[in-house]
Design a protein around this motif. Sequence first.
Motif, PDB file in Angstrom:
ATOM      1  N   ARG A  86      29.448  24.495 -52.870  1.00 34.26           N
ATOM      2  CA  ARG A  86      28.787  24.190 -51.594  1.00 34.26           C
ATOM      3  C   ARG A  86      27.699  23.144 -51.780  1.00 34.26           C
ATOM      4  O   ARG A  86      27.537  22.244 -50.949  1.00 34.26           O
ATOM      5  CB  ARG A  86      28.211  25.463 -50.994  1.00 34.26           C
ATOM      6  CG  ARG A  86      29.257  26.428 -50.471  1.00 34.26           C
ATOM      7  CD  ARG A  86      28.629  27.490 -49.608  1.00 34.26           C
ATOM      8  NE  ARG A  86      27.713  28.321 -50.364  1.00 34.26           N
ATOM      9  CZ  ARG A  86      28.053  29.437 -50.987  1.00 34.26           C
ATOM     10  NH1 ARG A  86      29.333  29.844 -50.934  1.00 34.26           N
ATOM     11  NH2 ARG A  86      27.174  30.145 -51.632  1.00 34.26           N
TER      12      ARG A  86
ATOM     13  N   GLU B 255      27.694  20.829 -54.011  1.00 34.21           N
ATOM     14  CA  GLU B 255      28.372  19.545 -54.208  1.00 34.21           C
ATOM     15  C   GLU B 255      28.882  18.987 -52.877  1.00 34.21           C
ATOM     16  O   GLU B 255      28.786  17.785 -52.609  1.00 34.21           O
ATOM     17  CB  GLU B 255      29.539  19.723 -55.187  1.00 34.21           C
ATOM     18  CG  GLU B 255      30.290  18.445 -55.527  1.00 34.21           C
ATOM     19  CD  GLU B 255      29.435  17.432 -56.267  1.00 34.21           C
ATOM     20  OE1 GLU B 255      29.811  16.248 -56.288  1.00 34.21           O
ATOM     21  OE2 GLU B 255      28.380  17.841 -56.823  1.00 34.21           O
ATOM     22  N   GLU B 256      29.419  19.879 -52.018  1.00 32.14           N
ATOM     23  CA  GLU B 256      29.872  19.447 -50.701  1.00 32.14           C
ATOM     24  C   GLU B 256      28.711  18.913 -49.872  1.00 32.14           C
ATOM     25  O   GLU B 256      28.828  17.878 -49.198  1.00 32.14           O
ATOM     26  CB  GLU B 256      30.552  20.604 -49.983  1.00 32.14           C
ATOM     27  CG  GLU B 256      31.887  21.012 -50.599  1.00 32.14           C
ATOM     28  CD  GLU B 256      32.470  22.237 -49.935  1.00 32.14           C
ATOM     29  OE1 GLU B 256      31.797  22.767 -49.006  1.00 32.14           O
ATOM     30  OE2 GLU B 256      33.568  22.668 -50.320  1.00 32.14           O
ATOM     31  N   LEU B 257      27.590  19.620 -49.927  1.00 28.29           N
ATOM     32  CA  LEU B 257      26.411  19.159 -49.194  1.00 28.29           C
ATOM     33  C   LEU B 257      25.925  17.821 -49.731  1.00 28.29           C
ATOM     34  O   LEU B 257      25.504  16.942 -48.966  1.00 28.29           O
ATOM     35  CB  LEU B 257      25.297  20.209 -49.277  1.00 28.29           C
ATOM     36  CG  LEU B 257      25.529  21.510 -48.506  1.00 28.29           C
ATOM     37  CD1 LEU B 257      24.413  22.507 -48.800  1.00 28.29           C
ATOM     38  CD2 LEU B 257      25.614  21.234 -47.011  1.00 28.29           C
ATOM     39  N   ARG B 258      25.988  17.686 -51.058  1.00 25.23           N
ATOM     40  CA  ARG B 258      25.555  16.418 -51.664  1.00 25.23           C
ATOM     41  C   ARG B 258      26.455  15.279 -51.207  1.00 25.23           C
ATOM     42  O   ARG B 258      25.985  14.192 -50.836  1.00 25.23           O
ATOM     43  CB  ARG B 258      25.561  16.527 -53.187  1.00 25.23           C
ATOM     44  CG  ARG B 258      24.987  15.316 -53.898  1.00 25.23           C
ATOM     45  CD  ARG B 258      25.137  15.459 -55.402  1.00 25.23           C
ATOM     46  NE  ARG B 258      26.531  15.459 -55.792  1.00 25.23           N
ATOM     47  CZ  ARG B 258      27.268  14.362 -55.928  1.00 25.23           C
ATOM     48  NH1 ARG B 258      26.741  13.157 -55.677  1.00 25.23           N
ATOM     49  NH2 ARG B 258      28.532  14.437 -56.300  1.00 25.23           N
ATOM     50  N   LEU B 259      27.773  15.518 -51.240  1.00 23.94           N
ATOM     51  CA  LEU B 259      28.702  14.477 -50.789  1.00 23.94           C
ATOM     52  C   LEU B 259      28.518  14.167 -49.305  1.00 23.94           C
ATOM     53  O   LEU B 259      28.556  13.004 -48.890  1.00 23.94           O
ATOM     54  CB  LEU B 259      30.141  14.925 -51.061  1.00 23.94           C
ATOM     55  CG  LEU B 259      30.542  15.038 -52.540  1.00 23.94           C
ATOM     56  CD1 LEU B 259      31.953  15.595 -52.664  1.00 23.94           C
ATOM     57  CD2 LEU B 259      30.424  13.692 -53.236  1.00 23.94           C
ATOM     58  N   ALA B 260      28.319  15.237 -48.493  1.00 23.38           N
ATOM     59  CA  ALA B 260      28.105  15.011 -47.059  1.00 23.38           C
ATOM     60  C   ALA B 260      26.829  14.205 -46.820  1.00 23.38           C
ATOM     61  O   ALA B 260      26.789  13.315 -45.960  1.00 23.38           O
ATOM     62  CB  ALA B 260      28.038  16.353 -46.331  1.00 23.38           C
ATOM     63  N   LYS B 261      25.802  14.522 -47.617  1.00 22.06           N
ATOM     64  CA  LYS B 261      24.551  13.777 -47.477  1.00 22.06           C
ATOM     65  C   LYS B 261      24.753  12.308 -47.848  1.00 22.06           C
ATOM     66  O   LYS B 261      24.258  11.403 -47.158  1.00 22.06           O
ATOM     67  CB  LYS B 261      23.486  14.412 -48.364  1.00 22.06           C
ATOM     68  CG  LYS B 261      22.137  13.714 -48.297  1.00 22.06           C
ATOM     69  CD  LYS B 261      21.137  14.375 -49.228  1.00 22.06           C
ATOM     70  CE  LYS B 261      19.815  13.628 -49.206  1.00 22.06           C
ATOM     71  NZ  LYS B 261      18.827  14.196 -50.157  1.00 22.06           N
ATOM     72  N   GLU B 262      25.480  12.113 -48.956  1.00 20.36           N
ATOM     73  CA  GLU B 262      25.730  10.729 -49.363  1.00 20.36           C
ATOM     74  C   GLU B 262      26.548   9.991 -48.305  1.00 20.36           C
ATOM     75  O   GLU B 262      26.283   8.815 -47.992  1.00 20.36           O
ATOM     76  CB  GLU B 262      26.455  10.714 -50.705  1.00 20.36           C
ATOM     77  CG  GLU B 262      25.583  11.169 -51.868  1.00 20.36           C
ATOM     78  CD  GLU B 262      26.355  11.161 -53.173  1.00 20.36           C
ATOM     79  OE1 GLU B 262      27.581  10.881 -53.130  1.00 20.36           O
ATOM     80  OE2 GLU B 262      25.740  11.421 -54.236  1.00 20.36           O
ATOM     81  N   GLN B 263      27.543  10.683 -47.738  1.00 19.79           N
ATOM     82  CA  GLN B 263      28.348  10.046 -46.694  1.00 19.79           C
ATOM     83  C   GLN B 263      27.501   9.752 -45.460  1.00 19.79           C
ATOM     84  O   GLN B 263      27.642   8.696 -44.833  1.00 19.79           O
ATOM     85  CB  GLN B 263      29.518  10.954 -46.323  1.00 19.79           C
ATOM     86  CG  GLN B 263      30.566  11.078 -47.427  1.00 19.79           C
ATOM     87  CD  GLN B 263      31.654  12.068 -47.078  1.00 19.79           C
ATOM     88  OE1 GLN B 263      31.605  12.707 -46.019  1.00 19.79           O
ATOM     89  NE2 GLN B 263      32.623  12.197 -47.982  1.00 19.79           N
ATOM     90  N   ALA B 264      26.620  10.704 -45.107  1.00 21.33           N
ATOM     91  CA  ALA B 264      25.750  10.484 -43.951  1.00 21.33           C
ATOM     92  C   ALA B 264      24.820   9.302 -44.200  1.00 21.33           C
ATOM     93  O   ALA B 264      24.592   8.462 -43.316  1.00 21.33           O
ATOM     94  CB  ALA B 264      24.961  11.742 -43.649  1.00 21.33           C
ATOM     95  N   GLU B 265      24.264   9.255 -45.408  1.00 21.91           N
ATOM     96  CA  GLU B 265      23.381   8.144 -45.735  1.00 21.91           C
ATOM     97  C   GLU B 265      24.144   6.823 -45.708  1.00 21.91           C
ATOM     98  O   GLU B 265      23.637   5.799 -45.218  1.00 21.91           O
ATOM     99  CB  GLU B 265      22.738   8.377 -47.100  1.00 21.91           C
ATOM    100  CG  GLU B 265      21.730   9.515 -47.109  1.00 21.91           C
ATOM    101  CD  GLU B 265      21.187   9.771 -48.501  1.00 21.91           C
ATOM    102  OE1 GLU B 265      21.745   9.178 -49.463  1.00 21.91           O
ATOM    103  OE2 GLU B 265      20.213  10.552 -48.629  1.00 21.91           O
TER     104      GLU B 265
END
Length: 399
Positions: free
Chosen positions: A328, A330-340
């Motif tokens: 989770r 890692e998913e949040l990290r990827l989502a954050k990177e995608q959002a950024e």
Amino acid sequence: FFSIAALEMLLVALFSCLLGVYLTRNLSQLQKASKLILNGQKGVQIPVSGHDEIAQTTVAFNQMVLNVDARTSALTGANIRLNTILESAADGFVIIDVDGEITEVNQSIIRLFGYSRDELIGQNVAKLMPMHERQMHDGYMKRYLDGGKPRIIGTGRELKAQHKEGHQFPVELSISKMEIDDEIFFLGLLKDLTAIKQNQEAAARTQSILLATLEASQDALITIDITGSVQEFNTAAVKLFGFTREEVMGKYLEDLIIPQAFQQAHKKGMDHYRKTAQGAVLHKRVEVPAHNKAGEEFPIELRVIPIQLGDDILFTAFVRNISEQKSREEELRLAKEQAEAGSKAKSRFLATMSHEIRSPLNAVLGSVELLLDSALQKEQRLYATTAKEAGDALLHTIN
């Protein structure tokens, strides 16, 4: 001749009388001294005069009295000390004869059973036992005295005793055989186990609750000793790592779940604690990798608590699998990177669109400004003409 004979007889009679008086007086003194000793008097001594056989006998008698008094004093002192020790002993003792009758008890027995000394002396020792066991006691005694195999003589056993008021309580009984002046006696030592049993029951209850809590815990609990050998492995640990409890008990932890790259660090940490009683990971939450029976490696979060049990040190580790948590995260990290990344793309798009739209708009704005200026000038000229005409008309009217 007759005169000489009569004189000799008179002298013999006189010497015999004197000798008899001397012997009788010494023997009378010995008799009186013997009676005084039999009556319990100590320190009896007979005056000694002369060096004959009677005097030597008197000297021997006096020495014998001194030796007897010394031994009696020593024996009396020993008995006093022994009685004091037995009376002040926390455990009770009871002495019985071959008929099972009580001949002596100490204060602990009186306090333990609630009887007075007079209520016990001369009574059968079965009085201290539960009602349903009293008949069997005489049978035990008879079989033993008839040459049977002793069941509790020379050994200890736990059994129930009965108080004067009727309630029963647990005791530990040890019986020893004694022979005093060719008479057989039995010494029974009784230890009240009430408090011990209550503590054992409380400890067993606490342990049962603890074990139930540990088994119901969602976290895996692993307990090792100071050598690193596994001492406890709960159900959650079995599910997490795939080992059965029998497979891990007594085995070293580093051989079970610690990856090869971290085994040396674990051993160094254990050695450091054995030397300094300090550990870098104790009482802290740390994240480390572990692997299961199948060799699959996954991240875990653990907290190690040292436990002091007497002279032994144990370590209990609360272990939790954090693979899902890490996924989770890692998913949040990827989502954050995608959002950024989306935010940056949006910003670039808006900047580009703003630049692209601003260029034609500048031309339009310029044209509008020119039109506005032209319209304004026409309006101003129209206003001036209208004002001039209105002034001329006003002057004409005045004229």
